[in-house]
Design an enzyme around this catalytic site. Sequence first.
Site, mmCIF file in Angstrom:
data_model
loop_
_atom_site.group_PDB
_atom_site.id
_atom_site.type_symbol
_atom_site.label_atom_id
_atom_site.label_comp_id
_atom_site.label_asym_id
_atom_site.label_seq_id
_atom_site.Cartn_x
_atom_site.Cartn_y
_atom_site.Cartn_z
ATOM 1 N N CYS A 1 -19.322 74.022 5.068
ATOM 2 C CA CYS A 1 -18.823 72.802 4.427
ATOM 3 C C CYS A 1 -17.922 72.119 5.449
ATOM 4 O O CYS A 1 -17.647 72.669 6.504
ATOM 5 C CB CYS A 1 -17.985 73.132 3.200
ATOM 6 S SG CYS A 1 -18.854 74.101 1.974
ATOM 7 N N ARG B 1 -22.316 68.885 7.877
ATOM 8 C CA ARG B 1 -21.998 70.260 7.482
ATOM 9 C C ARG B 1 -22.327 70.531 6.016
ATOM 10 O O ARG B 1 -22.127 71.634 5.518
ATOM 11 C CB ARG B 1 -20.514 70.544 7.717
ATOM 12 C CG ARG B 1 -20.072 70.328 9.146
ATOM 13 C CD ARG B 1 -18.593 70.566 9.293
ATOM 14 N NE ARG B 1 -18.253 71.947 9.036
ATOM 15 C CZ ARG B 1 -18.335 72.927 9.912
ATOM 16 N NH1 ARG B 1 -18.740 72.666 11.138
ATOM 17 N NH2 ARG B 1 -18.009 74.159 9.594
ATOM 18 N N TRP C 1 -21.477 72.194 1.098
ATOM 19 C CA TRP C 1 -22.815 72.789 1.233
ATOM 20 C C TRP C 1 -22.773 73.986 0.290
ATOM 21 O O TRP C 1 -22.110 74.984 0.579
ATOM 22 C CB TRP C 1 -23.041 73.211 2.673
ATOM 23 C CG TRP C 1 -24.277 74.024 2.895
ATOM 24 C CD1 TRP C 1 -24.369 75.371 3.070
ATOM 25 C CD2 TRP C 1 -25.610 73.529 3.001
ATOM 26 N NE1 TRP C 1 -25.670 75.730 3.268
ATOM 27 C CE2 TRP C 1 -26.458 74.634 3.234
ATOM 28 C CE3 TRP C 1 -26.181 72.254 2.910
ATOM 29 C CZ2 TRP C 1 -27.829 74.503 3.381
ATOM 30 C CZ3 TRP C 1 -27.556 72.139 3.065
ATOM 31 C CH2 TRP C 1 -28.361 73.256 3.303
ATOM 32 N N GLY D 1 -16.441 78.389 4.043
ATOM 33 C CA GLY D 1 -16.644 79.814 4.307
ATOM 34 C C GLY D 1 -17.074 80.515 3.032
ATOM 35 O O GLY D 1 -17.493 79.867 2.072
ATOM 36 N N LYS E 1 -42.864 76.559 18.218
ATOM 37 C CA LYS E 1 -41.629 75.927 18.736
ATOM 38 C C LYS E 1 -41.946 75.088 19.961
ATOM 39 O O LYS E 1 -41.520 73.953 20.073
ATOM 40 C CB LYS E 1 -40.586 76.978 19.131
ATOM 41 C CG LYS E 1 -39.713 77.564 18.080
ATOM 42 C CD LYS E 1 -38.756 76.661 17.374
ATOM 43 C CE LYS E 1 -39.354 75.910 16.255
ATOM 44 N NZ LYS E 1 -39.499 76.454 14.956
ATOM 45 N N HIS F 1 -62.270 88.509 22.735
ATOM 46 C CA HIS F 1 -63.387 88.157 21.855
ATOM 47 C C HIS F 1 -63.693 86.667 21.906
ATOM 48 O O HIS F 1 -64.270 86.115 20.979
ATOM 49 C CB HIS F 1 -63.100 88.625 20.427
ATOM 50 C CG HIS F 1 -62.961 90.117 20.360
ATOM 51 N ND1 HIS F 1 -64.036 90.963 20.502
ATOM 52 C CD2 HIS F 1 -61.867 90.913 20.259
ATOM 53 C CE1 HIS F 1 -63.616 92.219 20.453
ATOM 54 N NE2 HIS F 1 -62.296 92.212 20.312
ATOM 55 N N LYS G 1 -38.326 66.684 8.309
ATOM 56 C CA LYS G 1 -37.616 67.939 8.052
ATOM 57 C C LYS G 1 -38.077 68.585 6.761
ATOM 58 O O LYS G 1 -38.180 69.796 6.664
ATOM 59 C CB LYS G 1 -36.105 67.661 8.020
ATOM 60 C CG LYS G 1 -35.251 68.908 7.885
ATOM 61 C CD LYS G 1 -35.345 69.799 9.121
ATOM 62 C CE LYS G 1 -34.633 71.115 8.969
ATOM 63 N NZ LYS G 1 -35.145 72.122 9.925
HETATM 64 C C1 F6R Z 1 -41.166 74.149 12.207
HETATM 65 C C2 F6R Z 1 -40.704 73.896 10.853
HETATM 66 C C3 F6R Z 1 -41.705 73.825 9.772
HETATM 67 C C4 F6R Z 1 -41.151 74.384 8.466
HETATM 68 C C5 F6R Z 1 -42.147 74.136 7.310
HETATM 69 C C6 F6R Z 1 -41.642 74.708 6.002
HETATM 70 O O1 F6R Z 1 -40.100 74.211 13.126
HETATM 71 O O2 F6R Z 1 -39.529 73.725 10.615
HETATM 72 O O3 F6R Z 1 -42.894 74.467 10.118
HETATM 73 O O4 F6R Z 1 -40.898 75.745 8.616
HETATM 74 O O5 F6R Z 1 -42.379 72.767 7.160
HETATM 75 O O6 F6R Z 1 -40.462 74.099 5.613
HETATM 76 P P1 F6R Z 1 -39.499 74.783 4.558
HETATM 77 O O7 F6R Z 1 -38.988 76.038 5.158
HETATM 78 O O8 F6R Z 1 -38.418 73.777 4.313
HETATM 79 O O9 F6R Z 1 -40.319 75.058 3.332
#
Ligand code: F6R
Length: 609
Positions: A2, A27, A75, A102, A486, A505, A604
């Site tokens: 937070c 945060r 958070w 915390g 990644k 294979h 995200k």
């Molecule tokens: C890759 C990444 C994505 C998520 C996926 C699931 O770096 O972040 O592959 O892991 O979109 O997202 P969540 O975990 O939010 O369900």
Amino acid sequence: MCGIVGYIGKKPAAPLLLHGLSKLEYRGYDSAGIALAQPGHLTVYKSVGRLQVLFDQVSGGEELPQTVGIGHTRWATHGKPSDENSHPHLSLHGRFAVVHNGIIENYAQLKKELQENGVAFRSETDTEVVAQLLEKHDSEDMLRTVQNTVKELVGSYALGILNAAQPDEIFAVRRASPLIVGVARHGYFIASDIPAILPHTRRFIPLADGEIARLRRGEITVWDEAGKVVEKPVQEVTWDISSAEKGGYKHFMIKEIMEQPDALAATISPRINDKNEIVLDGIHLTEEELKSIRRIAIVACGSAYHAGVVGKYLIEKLTRIPVEVDIASEFRYRDPLIDKHSLVIIISQSGETADTLAALREAKARGARVLSVVNVVGSSIAAESDDVLYTWAGPEISVATTKAYSTQLTMLYLIGFYIAEKLGTLTREEVLSLLHELKRLPDQLRGILGLAPQLKQLAQRYAYLEHAFFIGRNLDYAVALEASLKLKEISYIHSEAYAAGELKHGTISLIEDGTFVVALACSPDTVEKTLSNMKEVKARGAEVLLLTTEEHRQLAEEADHTIYLPRVHPLLTASVEIVPLQLFGYYVALARRCDIDKPRNLAKSVTVE
Ligand code: F6R
């Protein structure tokens, strides 16, 4: 995680607190609140939702005259996002107001004791116990009140405290959560992070663990844990505002990679009590119910699915229950063999991924018990699951996940150990030894993060690759899947992960002079086999980066580059193996000048099918 702020000075506090909080929203942003002090009275304004809701509620704070106050952006960890659970929290008779970042690990015990003594609680948070304890220890001497309160707390905390009886001071305490004191011309601040004070001053005092600070007009006093006054030199911030929001890093991704030791510790430590028992607060399955489980399905998307692949190896090995792992968008349409004797483990950072949520509903419709591993408290997946275990990684801002993935692994280890102990497939002694190893992981990760300069150099050399392959077996293969994702998602290099034994294979036909191959060889049972596969690609001209442990130093002679990792328990290797490869992916993308925190075409939280 937070954000907290506090101000005492010549200016009205509310607008400064709100502005400070806006710089700490990274945060957490489930709710926000402020408390303002005037003689004999503390006024609290707080609201669930983004900071803007609070801002509108108090009209930007322009009309509020008080010059002392504390603020918080939340958070959620203990208790869903709601008005009641928002900070600041007041003590029973309104004498003290507290903001906290915390986790108070012994809050349940403290709460029980306080309730037995007639204290009525208003929220579900761990923080409220701090406010109530301050009132319990209330004395003429505020320093003693604070010292006696923190003596009772176990866990991590940065606290900002107001006392209605002494409205011309703020107390601040720090233990294992960040906290600084800002020194401006017109007054003093406390803050979780530097961006909150930067518009007013570049001068600050970092507080050390166990220190207590008292801010009065024109006077700052700091005591150490033993109660001795300490002289603290004032430091100067040299960063600009945008890099300060990222803790001085260039991108959120590298900041979040670096936060992993703390994120792991936050996920692990509240789950192991003083008697070394595993306490999975969010699991309500009885021993009977656990014994009736015939199969486990782990379902997730992307990196969360990759964490699930590690979970499959581990949970199956430990519990001897058949475990399958599935991509949520496949699971939901394949008429899965799931019934009331199935446990479905759903993994999601955001808790909002559309395919994962649909898979959860599919599993429930078939009568399965659903346990979710989620980072965002109060998210849809958390709300619809029978049992929820939170990964306390804090908000993850970079689109490419790092710390959420690592804490998902940790949670899966704990689930595996917990079920295995309940079913008797692991003895108490075996669990104790695994927990001992698990608790060492945060420190081991700190050591691995020290490899960053070496990985940066290597990444610069391979920045202009067109293709990459990641190979490994069993747990190493599970990590190869994540490491490859990644690299590709942030650098746009085509990359594939292969089970090392499967290359011959078909895919080995792609290996030619200069093809880049990362060989992961940390799982003791398969190291030799993977090294043979490495030799096969070397013989066809590949350039190999090998990840292995020190004891295989002589075998590593075949590789072009080797990263040595510390020896950990064979079941925990994924946690140490992924970190250098996150760093490698990051530095390759950096060298290619990619938009690392927001890679093209990605979001995200994927809330569409
Ligand atoms: C890759 C990444 C994505 C998520 C996926 C699931 O770096 O972040 O592959 O892991 O979109 O997202 P969540 O975990 O939010 O369900």
